[in-house]
Scaffold this motif. Sequence first.
Motif, PDB file in Angstrom:
ATOM      1  N   VAL A  67      10.035  16.243   6.545  1.00  0.00           N
ATOM      2  CA  VAL A  67       8.845  17.083   6.374  1.00  0.00           C
ATOM      3  C   VAL A  67       8.068  16.654   5.124  1.00  0.00           C
ATOM      4  N   ILE A  68       8.784  16.369   4.049  1.00  0.00           N
ATOM      5  CA  ILE A  68       8.146  15.939   2.808  1.00  0.00           C
ATOM      6  C   ILE A  68       7.425  14.611   3.018  1.00  0.00           C
ATOM      7  N   THR A  69       8.099  13.668   3.654  1.00  0.00           N
ATOM      8  CA  THR A  69       7.521  12.348   3.886  1.00  0.00           C
ATOM      9  C   THR A  69       6.286  12.447   4.775  1.00  0.00           C
ATOM     10  N   GLU A  70       6.348  13.308   5.784  1.00  0.00           N
ATOM     11  CA  GLU A  70       5.194  13.487   6.667  1.00  0.00           C
ATOM     12  C   GLU A  70       4.027  14.134   5.938  1.00  0.00           C
ATOM     13  N   MET A  71       4.299  15.033   5.003  1.00  0.00           N
ATOM     14  CA  MET A  71       3.215  15.667   4.250  1.00  0.00           C
ATOM     15  C   MET A  71       2.494  14.672   3.345  1.00  0.00           C
ATOM     16  N   LEU A  72       3.147  13.559   3.034  1.00  0.00           N
ATOM     17  CA  LEU A  72       2.499  12.509   2.247  1.00  0.00           C
ATOM     18  C   LEU A  72       1.699  11.542   3.115  1.00  0.00           C
ATOM     19  N   GLY A  73       1.799  11.708   4.445  1.00  0.00           N
ATOM     20  CA  GLY A  73       0.981  10.892   5.333  1.00  0.00           C
ATOM     21  C   GLY A  73       1.737   9.996   6.284  1.00  0.00           C
ATOM     22  N   ALA A  74       3.062  10.066   6.310  1.00  0.00           N
ATOM     23  CA  ALA A  74       3.843   9.212   7.207  1.00  0.00           C
ATOM     24  C   ALA A  74       3.940   9.821   8.597  1.00  0.00           C
ATOM     25  N   HIS A  75       4.240   8.984   9.569  1.00  0.00           N
ATOM     26  CA  HIS A  75       4.480   9.474  10.930  1.00  0.00           C
ATOM     27  C   HIS A  75       5.659   8.705  11.524  1.00  0.00           C
ATOM     28  N   ASP A  76       6.311   9.317  12.514  1.00  0.00           N
ATOM     29  CA  ASP A  76       7.503   8.738  13.153  1.00  0.00           C
ATOM     30  C   ASP A  76       8.618   8.490  12.139  1.00  0.00           C
ATOM     31  N   VAL A  77       8.886   9.485  11.312  1.00  0.00           N
ATOM     32  CA  VAL A  77       9.912   9.375  10.285  1.00  0.00           C
ATOM     33  C   VAL A  77      11.291   9.595  10.918  1.00  0.00           C
ATOM     34  N   PRO A  78      12.299   8.782  10.592  1.00  0.00           N
ATOM     35  CA  PRO A  78      13.655   9.020  11.108  1.00  0.00           C
ATOM     36  C   PRO A  78      14.161  10.405  10.698  1.00  0.00           C
ATOM     37  N   LYS A  79      14.783  11.106  11.655  1.00  0.00           N
ATOM     38  CA  LYS A  79      15.154  12.498  11.398  1.00  0.00           C
ATOM     39  C   LYS A  79      16.608  12.827  11.705  1.00  0.00           C
ATOM     40  N   THR A  80      17.411  11.838  12.039  1.00  0.00           N
ATOM     41  CA  THR A  80      18.838  12.055  12.271  1.00  0.00           C
ATOM     42  C   THR A  80      19.612  10.895  11.650  1.00  0.00           C
ATOM     43  N   VAL A  81      20.937  11.058  11.570  1.00  0.00           N
ATOM     44  CA  VAL A  81      21.779   9.975  11.069  1.00  0.00           C
ATOM     45  C   VAL A  81      21.601   8.734  11.920  1.00  0.00           C
ATOM     46  N   ASP A 103       0.854  -1.186   0.000  1.00  0.00           N
ATOM     47  CA  ASP A 103       0.000   0.000   0.000  1.00  0.00           C
ATOM     48  C   ASP A 103       0.890   1.234   0.000  1.00  0.00           C
ATOM     49  N   ALA A 104       0.863   1.977  -1.099  1.00  0.00           N
ATOM     50  CA  ALA A 104       1.724   3.146  -1.229  1.00  0.00           C
ATOM     51  C   ALA A 104       1.358   4.252  -0.259  1.00  0.00           C
ATOM     52  N   SER A 105       0.145   4.214   0.294  1.00  0.00           N
ATOM     53  CA  SER A 105      -0.289   5.247   1.236  1.00  0.00           C
ATOM     54  C   SER A 105       0.081   4.931   2.677  1.00  0.00           C
ATOM     55  N   SER A 106       0.546   3.715   2.934  1.00  0.00           N
ATOM     56  CA  SER A 106       0.853   3.346   4.309  1.00  0.00           C
ATOM     57  C   SER A 106       2.083   4.097   4.800  1.00  0.00           C
ATOM     58  N   SER A 107       2.111   4.356   6.090  1.00  0.00           N
ATOM     59  CA  SER A 107       3.247   5.066   6.670  1.00  0.00           C
ATOM     60  C   SER A 107       4.534   4.269   6.470  1.00  0.00           C
ATOM     61  N   GLU A 108       4.455   2.950   6.580  1.00  0.00           N
ATOM     62  CA  GLU A 108       5.638   2.109   6.424  1.00  0.00           C
ATOM     63  C   GLU A 108       6.246   2.262   5.028  1.00  0.00           C
ATOM     64  N   HIS A 109       5.399   2.235   3.999  1.00  0.00           N
ATOM     65  CA  HIS A 109       5.876   2.389   2.625  1.00  0.00           C
ATOM     66  C   HIS A 109       6.465   3.786   2.414  1.00  0.00           C
ATOM     67  N   LEU A 110       5.768   4.803   2.890  1.00  0.00           N
ATOM     68  CA  LEU A 110       6.226   6.181   2.696  1.00  0.00           C
ATOM     69  C   LEU A 110       7.567   6.414   3.386  1.00  0.00           C
ATOM     70  N   ILE A 111       7.734   5.863   4.585  1.00  0.00           N
ATOM     71  CA  ILE A 111       9.002   6.029   5.291  1.00  0.00           C
ATOM     72  C   ILE A 111      10.124   5.364   4.508  1.00  0.00           C
ATOM     73  N   TRP A 112       9.898   4.135   4.011  1.00  0.00           N
ATOM     74  CA  TRP A 112      10.945   3.432   3.290  1.00  0.00           C
ATOM     75  C   TRP A 112      11.371   4.208   2.042  1.00  0.00           C
TER      76      TRP A 112
END
Length: 312
Positions: A187-201, A143-152
């Motif tokens: 920010v871009i990934t979250e605007m597509l619907g993801a949450h808890d996106v990795p934000k540091t190295v 599912d391209a809309s899932s948070s897991e897919h968007l994060i990857w």
Amino acid sequence: MLVSRLLDLGDLATAGNLKRGIAHTWAKALNADALPGEQYTGPPGDPGLFGPKSVMWYVHDDPSGVVGGVMGLILGSLHEPTMHGTNKHSVYKDDPLGRLGRTVSFVNTMCWASTPVAEKMAQTVRRMHKHVHGTMPDGRPYDASSSEHLIWTGVTQAYGIIQAHLRYHPHPVSEKEVDRYFAEYAVITEMLGAHDVPKTVADVEAYFTAMRPQLTFSEETADVVGFFTRPFGRNPAAKAGSRLLCKAAFDLLPPWAKRLYRLPDNPIDQMITRRSLRVLFQMLRDSVGDSPIKTQAIERATARPPVLSQTG
């Protein structure tokens, strides 16, 4: 030896026809297609999601990001559900330059456009993602809309771009600014619907460690290897440039991904590839100059917004 000689463009760095040909081919490839709504002017004074002082603008203002974007696609292909959804709902095999152009169009808009334009682009892509879902032959859902897919897809793209920047930019950002880059791209990934996106190295490294048991070299991944190892283009400059670009993208993969792709360890070939790409990037910087996108974005962001008159 034949591949090494083909990629050794350093000897040809002063050939004007090659320089112009590659620059023209590069620009044409990146603008092969665009998503509706892409534009970079107005409203005056709007810095967009990031603005002139952001790490995002600095990193994306260089041709090295393209090889990073290709690396991100190759790395992302190791996740079989993502690759299956791409094959099922995309025409990248039939129109690779169009697919590349649309991907570049999205990233450019989110990076450089005004805030309302970026927000509208995110809504457009979210609507497109709603149609990309289903079940794989083994029963696993995609599912391209899932948070897991968007994060990857988001993390692999951000990782590829920043790795290319660190290797090929003449003045790369600091370690602290790499963290800022991941936070800004999130920010871009979250605007597509993801949450808890990795934000540091550190977040990204931990995320890849957690994802590695789910990654595999599948039949569909092999198709990606076949596509990216065949030169494409209508003239020798295009074919040489595409072959070098794709070879450098595989070389940019992290060691654990190279092992999954069964890539041989050839230090001499790596050295020639990296040297040749540095020459190519410098040729592009010298030939192309500032992009119209950057020029329009700066003019918009630094313009004074109109002052509304007040009447008593």
